[in-house]
Write an enzyme that holds these catalytic residues in place. Structure first.
Site, mmCIF file in Angstrom:
data_model
loop_
_atom_site.group_PDB
_atom_site.id
_atom_site.type_symbol
_atom_site.label_atom_id
_atom_site.label_comp_id
_atom_site.label_asym_id
_atom_site.label_seq_id
_atom_site.Cartn_x
_atom_site.Cartn_y
_atom_site.Cartn_z
ATOM 1 N N ARG A 7 -0.568 44.298 35.381
ATOM 2 C CA ARG A 7 -1.207 45.522 34.910
ATOM 3 C C ARG A 7 -2.723 45.390 34.756
ATOM 4 N NH1 ARG A 7 3.283 46.665 36.410
ATOM 5 N NH2 ARG A 7 4.766 47.894 35.257
ATOM 6 N N GLU A 50 -0.498 50.034 27.917
ATOM 7 C CA GLU A 50 -0.876 50.305 29.303
ATOM 8 C C GLU A 50 -1.792 51.504 29.332
ATOM 9 O OE1 GLU A 50 1.800 50.116 32.649
ATOM 10 O OE2 GLU A 50 3.385 49.397 31.342
ATOM 11 N N SER A 57 5.039 54.748 30.989
ATOM 12 C CA SER A 57 5.230 53.601 30.099
ATOM 13 C C SER A 57 3.995 53.422 29.228
ATOM 14 C CB SER A 57 5.465 52.325 30.898
ATOM 15 O OG SER A 57 6.675 52.396 31.600
#
Length: 174
Positions: free
Chosen positions: A39, A159, A89
């Protein structure tokens, strides 16, 4: 941010990334210069504007891959709250575990603040069920981080990113 799914990460297909820094200077990084990790694209600075990405795609076994993707999309519809607005998410998965599992284990699944809810379908999604504000979502993020930290001593990293004008006190509380 090197988005990903069960199929892999975006960096798997990147050839190069072109971006502009805050001074308007253009840069071009080959895949190995980007510093891709889970990520993250470590070497592309915060605030950079991505202007172009070149992807390498392949077309071998197209039908088999199409069948696999359709199967994964069907599973995603069954396990994620795709029928409600969300930002996807919320937290990165900590190494060796799943953010959704940890949040669910704190009994926060289905918990609401204002118009935002930790999804009762998948605890790593915060959904807008009734005119949620950004502050409603933020408070649920903080609550989930605090509960997971208290119960498992694991710090959940988001995130999602806070955009706009947020009081420094709020951003640095946890």
């Amino acid at each position: 941010m090197n988005a990903g799914s069960i199929l892999g990460e975006i960096c798997d297909a990147v050839v190069y990334v072109e971006w502009m820094d805050s001074h308007g200077k253009s840069h071009r990084f080959q895949r190995d210069q980007c510093g891709f990790s889970y990520r993250k694209a470590e070497n592309i600075p915060w605030g950079a504007m991505i202007t172009r990405v070149c992807f390498h795609i392949h077309r071998h076994e197209f039908e088999a891959e199409q069948t696999r993707v359709q199967s994964l999309l069907k599973r995603r519809k069954q396990t994620q709250p795709l029928h409600l607005p969300s930002c996807g998410s919320v937290f990165k998965n900590p190494e060796g575990d799943y953010a959704g599992r940890l949040i669910e284990a704190t009994s926060l699944k289905g918990y609401r603040i204002g118009g935002a809810e930790i999804s009762s379908k998948h605890a790593n999604f915060i959904v807008n069920v009734e005119k949620a504000t950004a502050m409603d979502v933020y408070r649920l993020i903080r609550l989930a981080q605090e509960r997971v930290w208290e119960q498992f001593n694991i710090r959940l990293e988001t995130e999602v990113r806070l955009m706009g004008n947020w009081p420094n006190k709020l951003v640095s509380e946890f």
